[in-house]
Write an enzyme that holds these catalytic residues in place. Structure first.
Site, PDB file in Angstrom:
ATOM      1  CG  ASP A 152      -0.367  -0.512   2.485  1.00 54.72           C
ATOM      2  OD1 ASP A 152       0.773  -1.032   2.463  1.00 54.72           O
ATOM      3  OD2 ASP A 152      -1.008  -0.377   3.536  1.00 54.72           O
ATOM      4  CG  ASP A 193      -1.696  -7.716 -13.018  1.00 56.58           C
ATOM      5  OD1 ASP A 193      -1.400  -6.946 -13.960  1.00 56.58           O
ATOM      6  OD2 ASP A 193      -2.715  -8.428 -13.034  1.00 56.58           O
ATOM      7  CG  ASP A 206      -0.975  -2.206 -15.818  1.00 53.43           C
ATOM      8  OD1 ASP A 206       0.030  -2.696 -16.381  1.00 53.43           O
ATOM      9  OD2 ASP A 206      -2.137  -2.454 -16.184  1.00 53.43           O
TER      10      ASP A 206
END
Ligand code: NAD
Length: 370
Positions: free
Chosen positions: A230, A254, A258
């Site tokens: 986080d 993943d 991005d």
């Protein structure tokens, strides 16, 4: 001096794939003239091109070619508007790309994200946040964790109540091998690894941190720090320049890869490598741009070929150990950007030094810069 023979399967695929692949091959031919490398490039159809040629997104002959090659240089596959009746399992994204990843146990995904200072306008962050430019390598574990762990199912447990289960599983060997990939990559860069986990909540996170810390002792010249996922998501936006290599398990990787990609402004700039087993000196890998087939600009000489060209550079570095040739490709891309060459996706009309060019001119300029 005798040349190293590099057997490469070139699978251009659909949409902009063939256009950008042509430029990557042009650059590899220019590399051959300067370095003791010889590329035996064999082209084969994949994606809709495979379906048209042989009735399968990954034709048997294409798979056989990949098996006897040292590396696969891949374009991209998938055309959303073609034949909606073809089931998901037979469509190119699954039947070609996922199949190749599985077939060759490609467990390590490398995504370099670089924002040269000349392209600062393309970055969504304020200039003071990215300073002299962003240069991050996300190393993502690709075959384990929540995406593959068992049990994985959806079940009705009582009338009106359905339960979905995904399981996060990692074993020490899986964590060890991806950690080695990250540390070896860091040795070739700025020698820092930030390992991402959620050790404050997940059992997997505790094991991940423990194993990564143990492997790090074999690389005393590389600095290691740990970050909760986080916080990492936040730090990538607040202070991206603090990162060199970011090491993640599958799900976190993943998402964070991005997020990091968005910092570079255009998909047309982002290469990737998916690595499998190492035999002797060679690591089998599949190298492809982070973006897709871009049907909106396909066939118009508009696509940015840099992602494909840098993917070829990653192939030289990771499959063929040709560090100098890989660095030369990266420098040629840097020089071409500095000289003002811009495809539409990275063009800024307010920049007086920028010149809008097409796919072919960009490839020519990079090959010439070598
Ligand atoms: P996309 O990445 O193809 O395009 C998204 C946007 O980015 C478009 O506006 C496109 O023009 C732009 N873009 C992408 N690459 C570019 C480049 N090199 N130069 C300039 N602009 C570029 O994503 P999409 O439109 O969601 O998907 C199109 C097809 O590609 C779909 O069928 C999808 O499944 C497939 N796809 C394949 C791969 C792959 O083969 N690895 C990856 C992603 C998407």
């Amino acid at each position: 001096m005798s040349s190293t023979i590099c057997n490469v399967a070139s699978l251009a695929g659909d949409g902009i794939g063939p256009e950008v692949m042509r430029e990557a091959i042009k650059v590899l031919r220019a590399v051959e003239k300067k370095f003791p490398l010889q590329f035996n490039l064999t082209e084969a159809p994949v994606g809709w091109a495979g379906i048209d040629a042989a009735g399968q997104a990954l034709p048997d002959a294409t798979l056989a070619l990949c098996r006897k090659s040292d590396a696969v240089l891949f374009g991209s596959v998938g055309l959303p508007d073609r034949d909606p009746t073809l089931p998901k399992e037979a469509r190119p994204e699954r039947a070609a790309l996922l199949r190749l990843r599985k077939e060759f146990s490609l467990f390590a995904n490398l995504r370099p994200v670089k924002l040269p200072k000349e392209l600062a306008h393309a970055c969504p962050l304020r200039p003071e946040r990215h300073g002299e430019g962003i240069d991050i390598l996300v190393v993502r574990e690709l075959t384990g964790g929540m995406y593959f762990g068992q049990p994985k199912k959806t079940e009705v447990i009582s009338p009106g109540v359905t339960r979905a289960i995904d399981t996060m599983v990692y074993t020490t060997p899986e964590i060890e091998r991806i950690t080695h990939v990250a540390f070896r990559a860091a040795q070739m860069r700025r020698r820092k690894v930030t390992s991402i986990d959620k050790a404050n909540v997940l059992e997997n996170g505790v094991l991940w941190r423990e194993v990564v810390t143990g492997i790090a002792r074999q690389y005393p010249e590389v600095a290691l720090d740990h970050m909760f996922v986080d916080n990492a998501a936040m730090q990538l936006i607040l202070k991206p320049a603090q990162f060199d290599v970011v090491l993640c398990e599958n799900l976190f990787g993943d998402i964070l890869s991005d997020e990091a990609a968005a910092l570079a402004g255009s998909l047309g700039m982002l290469p990737s490598a998916s690595l499998g087993a190492t035999t002797g000196e060679r690591t089998f890998g599949l190298y492809e741009p982070a973006g897709g087939t871009a049907p909106d600009i396909a066939g118009k000489n508009l696509a940015n070929p840099i992602a494909q060209i840098l993917s070829a550079g990653l192939m030289l570095r990771h499959s063929f150990g040709a560090q100098a040739a890989a660095a030369a490709i990266e420098q040629a891309v840097g020089k071409t950007i500095s000289a003002g060459f811009r495809t539409g996706d990275i063009f800024n009309p307010a920049d007086p030094g920028a010149r809008k060019v097409g796919t072919r001119e960009m490839g020519d300029a990079i090959a010439a810069a070598l």
